[in-house]
Design a protein around this motif. Structure first.
Motif, mmCIF file in Angstrom:
data_model
loop_
_atom_site.group_PDB
_atom_site.id
_atom_site.type_symbol
_atom_site.label_atom_id
_atom_site.label_comp_id
_atom_site.label_asym_id
_atom_site.label_seq_id
_atom_site.Cartn_x
_atom_site.Cartn_y
_atom_site.Cartn_z
ATOM 1 N N LYS A 121 0.774 -1.040 0.056
ATOM 2 C CA LYS A 121 -0.032 0.023 0.177
ATOM 3 C C LYS A 121 0.909 1.289 0.032
ATOM 4 C CE LYS A 121 -3.520 -2.278 3.145
ATOM 5 N NZ LYS A 121 -4.346 -2.012 4.239
ATOM 6 N N GLY A 122 2.058 1.037 -0.362
ATOM 7 C CA GLY A 122 3.033 2.272 -0.093
ATOM 8 C C GLY A 122 2.987 2.708 1.595
ATOM 9 N N LEU A 123 3.293 4.068 1.550
ATOM 10 C CA LEU A 123 3.281 4.259 3.079
ATOM 11 C C LEU A 123 2.918 5.840 3.242
ATOM 12 C CD1 LEU A 123 4.654 3.786 5.939
ATOM 13 C CD2 LEU A 123 6.923 4.523 5.136
ATOM 14 N N VAL A 124 2.372 6.237 4.105
ATOM 15 C CA VAL A 124 2.078 7.680 4.534
ATOM 16 C C VAL A 124 2.559 7.588 6.094
ATOM 17 C CG1 VAL A 124 0.541 9.513 5.179
ATOM 18 C CG2 VAL A 124 0.147 7.888 3.273
ATOM 19 N N LEU A 125 3.860 8.272 6.284
ATOM 20 C CA LEU A 125 4.720 8.279 7.482
ATOM 21 C C LEU A 125 4.509 9.801 7.764
ATOM 22 C CD1 LEU A 125 6.499 6.706 9.167
ATOM 23 C CD2 LEU A 125 8.425 7.768 8.177
ATOM 24 N N ARG A 126 4.175 9.926 9.452
ATOM 25 C CA ARG A 126 3.771 11.184 10.041
ATOM 26 C C ARG A 126 4.853 11.132 11.340
ATOM 27 N NH1 ARG A 126 -0.251 14.472 9.680
ATOM 28 N NH2 ARG A 126 -1.636 12.783 8.925
ATOM 29 N N HIS A 127 5.598 12.078 11.186
ATOM 30 C CA HIS A 127 6.480 12.584 12.429
ATOM 31 C C HIS A 127 5.438 13.132 13.551
ATOM 32 C CE1 HIS A 127 9.619 14.034 15.008
ATOM 33 N NE2 HIS A 127 9.257 15.446 14.656
ATOM 34 N N GLU A 128 5.556 12.901 14.608
ATOM 35 C CA GLU A 128 5.112 13.607 15.735
ATOM 36 C C GLU A 128 6.307 13.551 16.975
ATOM 37 O OE1 GLU A 128 1.528 11.930 17.027
ATOM 38 O OE2 GLU A 128 0.375 12.515 15.368
ATOM 39 N N GLY A 129 6.450 14.722 17.440
ATOM 40 C CA GLY A 129 7.615 14.947 18.190
ATOM 41 C C GLY A 129 8.364 16.251 18.134
ATOM 42 N N PRO A 130 9.566 16.566 18.881
ATOM 43 C CA PRO A 130 10.209 17.907 18.374
ATOM 44 C C PRO A 130 10.739 17.524 17.048
ATOM 45 C CG PRO A 130 10.827 16.699 20.459
ATOM 46 C CD PRO A 130 9.877 15.563 20.052
ATOM 47 N N PRO A 131 11.510 18.681 16.468
ATOM 48 C CA PRO A 131 11.819 18.487 15.120
ATOM 49 C C PRO A 131 12.710 17.627 14.656
ATOM 50 C CG PRO A 131 11.797 20.835 16.223
ATOM 51 C CD PRO A 131 11.655 19.861 17.220
ATOM 52 N N VAL A 132 12.608 17.209 13.478
ATOM 53 C CA VAL A 132 13.493 16.060 13.055
ATOM 54 C C VAL A 132 14.791 16.663 12.451
ATOM 55 C CG1 VAL A 132 13.890 14.387 11.238
ATOM 56 C CG2 VAL A 132 11.576 15.011 11.987
ATOM 57 N N PRO A 133 16.064 16.262 13.058
ATOM 58 C CA PRO A 133 17.202 16.844 12.695
ATOM 59 C C PRO A 133 17.791 16.530 11.434
ATOM 60 C CG PRO A 133 17.633 15.087 14.185
ATOM 61 C CD PRO A 133 16.237 15.211 13.981
ATOM 62 N N SER A 134 18.666 17.141 10.835
ATOM 63 C CA SER A 134 19.443 16.911 9.500
ATOM 64 C C SER A 134 18.591 16.832 8.363
ATOM 65 C CB SER A 134 20.148 15.581 9.720
ATOM 66 O OG SER A 134 21.023 15.446 10.786
ATOM 67 N N ALA A 135 17.694 17.801 8.355
ATOM 68 C CA ALA A 135 16.649 17.829 7.281
ATOM 69 C C ALA A 135 17.387 17.761 5.964
ATOM 70 C CB ALA A 135 15.916 19.277 7.452
ATOM 71 N N PRO A 136 18.551 18.222 5.711
ATOM 72 C CA PRO A 136 19.096 17.890 4.136
ATOM 73 C C PRO A 136 19.274 16.549 3.766
ATOM 74 C CG PRO A 136 20.250 19.710 5.435
ATOM 75 C CD PRO A 136 19.353 19.108 6.567
ATOM 76 N N HIS A 137 19.432 15.519 4.840
ATOM 77 C CA HIS A 137 19.647 14.289 4.624
ATOM 78 C C HIS A 137 18.140 13.622 4.372
ATOM 79 C CE1 HIS A 137 23.512 14.366 6.833
ATOM 80 N NE2 HIS A 137 23.531 13.478 5.923
ATOM 81 N N LEU A 138 16.970 14.188 4.913
ATOM 82 C CA LEU A 138 15.914 13.776 4.334
ATOM 83 C C LEU A 138 15.527 14.039 2.833
ATOM 84 C CD1 LEU A 138 13.432 14.357 7.369
ATOM 85 C CD2 LEU A 138 14.166 12.120 6.445
ATOM 86 N N ARG A 139 15.999 15.620 2.569
ATOM 87 C CA ARG A 139 15.706 16.017 1.146
ATOM 88 C C ARG A 139 16.499 15.068 0.025
ATOM 89 N NH1 ARG A 139 15.544 21.072 3.947
ATOM 90 N NH2 ARG A 139 17.806 21.171 3.499
#
Length: 441
Positions: A200-218
């Motif tokens: 079904k693929g994935l819908v992933l939601r983050h809940e909590g303090p900010p996610v670090p290292s945003a460039p790695h996510l990009r």
């Protein structure tokens, strides 16, 4: 297997360094290219990847799950990067049916312990993960819990980490999951990389303090799209990946920006100049953030056809900076701060306490040992330069700590690293390249 400890005296600079360095490919890009290639429907080529402990262990992990990965393929010897014996020019990946049983050694690599379990969940059979002793202390629970919420059966330690056993059934249903990724962006990246193969693929939601290292996510989402995945990240802290085939392709790996920063720091400390050869005009790494940071600390940075060049101006400035997007640089930036002409405050990096070692505590201890004034905070450090002195700088089996010690040793005679062999994690040639840079050989 870890390399045997190798005590090392950091070479003292006797004048400005002046060099053009050819460095191996980005660890982050190499790891992602390996995973996407192993999950693709056709063969892939990875050009100028990083050959180091983390990436060869990643290749071994995916090979054990069924991919045919050649890390010494045709063209490797002739096309090696000059002065960089650790980089074969081309690796090839032929995907195969994912299957167990298998045993995966993660070493001390966060990429393997977070990227490979979702791949193992797609395999049919049991896959066991373990690694170096400290790897058992690295956070893993969020990705374990997310996989369980998607129907994957896993056995983990009581703390939710290694050793980990994934009991794959050949498929993952996918769907929606909630995760707290404040401890590492790799929790999100690890799930997203395998998500196109979920039913079904994935819908992933983050809940909590900010996610670090945003460039790695990009970087993760850029590379997914390059492999043919449909990814929506238009809603903050929500990532949606549609199910579908991934294409085999040729991945051109950029030089490793994080690995270049110690060499740039050498230019800044000595008032010299270092060019990172082969730097692309367009990059998936956080080059703008790095340039802004080094410029604020006193560097001059330019880019042309020769590469990315950092020049020292003869002054090092203290800095107040949130390093959450480039937390890998914290040890080297801390070393520069200890040598600067004014105090620094570095924040936003609480999550690096869960890296190869507790980097905040380790830096506080070792920088104090060489004479800097340190105030340790939960999410960073206050650093007041002082008269620095010789000391044995413990490296904690952490390549970034070794880099920090080497930078300080440029200006402070008698800085001894307890172990420089830990740099093999990402740059096996570091001691030789560093000595050559300092001596001009």
């Amino acid at each position: 297997m870890t390399a045997a400890a190798r005590p090392w005296t950091a070479p003292l600079a006797t004048g400005p360094v002046a060099s053009s360095v050819s460095l191996p490919g980005s660890k982050s890009m190499t790891a992602r290219a390996l995973v996407l290639s192993a999950l693709a429907e056709g063969p892939s080529r990875i050009e100028r990847p990083l050959r180091a402990r983390d990436t060869t262990l990643m290749a071994a992990a995916l090979r054990s799950l069924g991919a045919a990965i050649d890390t010494g393929s045709a063209g490797g010897a002739a096309g090696d990067v000059p002065g960089n014996a650790g980089t074969a020019a081309i690796w090839t990946v032929e995907p195969g049916p994912l299957r167990g049983p298998a045993t995966v050694d993660v070493g001390l690599a966060g990429t393997i312990m977070r990227f490979a379990p979702p791949v193992a969940a797609l395999a049919e059979g049991t896959v066991t993960f373990d690694g170096d002793p400290h790897a058992r202390n690295r956070p893993l629970r969020p990705i374990v819990e997310a996989l369980r919420s998607l129907g994957v059966v896993l056995d983990s330690s009581p703390e939710g980490g290694l050793p980990l056993v994934v009991r794959g059934t050949g498929m993952v249903a996918g769907g929606e999951s909630v995760i707290d990724a404040s401890g590492s962006s790799q929790f999100v990246s690890g799930l997203l990389l395998s998500a196109p193969r979920f039913t079904k693929g994935l819908v992933l939601r983050h809940e909590g303090p900010p996610v670090p290292s945003a460039p790695h996510l990009r970087m993760t989402t850029h590379m997914l799209r390059a492999a043919g995945a449909v990814v929506d990240e238009s809603v903050p802290d929500v990532w949606s990946v549609e199910p579908g085939a991934l294409r085999g392709r040729t991945w051109k790996i950029e030089p490793d920006l994080s690995g270049a920063v110690p060499f740039f720091a050498a230019a800044m400390v000595t008032g010299g100049s270092v060019t990172l050869a082969g730097w692309p005009r367009e990059s998936w790494q956080p080059v703008a953030t790095v340039i802004e940071l080094l410029t604020r600390m006193g560097a001059e940075v330019t880019q042309d056809d020769a590469g990315l060049t950092v020049r020292g101006t003869g002054e090092l400035h203290g800095i107040d900076a949130d390093l959450s997007e480039v937390s890998e640089l914290t040890p080297v930036i801390s070393a520069l701060a200890a040598l600067a002409g004014s105090p620094s405050t570095l924040t936003g990096v609480a999550h690096i306490r869960g890296h190869e070692t507790d980097r905040i505590a380790a830096l506080a201890t070792e920088l104090s040992k060489v004479g800097a004034g340190i105030v340790e905070h939960p999410d960073g450090l206050e650093i007041t330069p002082g008269p620095l002195k010789a000391a044995t700088f413990e490296t904690y089996a952490d390549h970034r700590m070794a880099h920090a010690a080497a930078v300080i040793g440029l200006a402070v005679p008698g800085v001894e690293l307890s172990d420089v062999a830990c740099t093999s994690k990402t740059l096996p040639e570091f001691p030789e390249l560093w000595a050559g840079l300092v001596t001009g050989s």
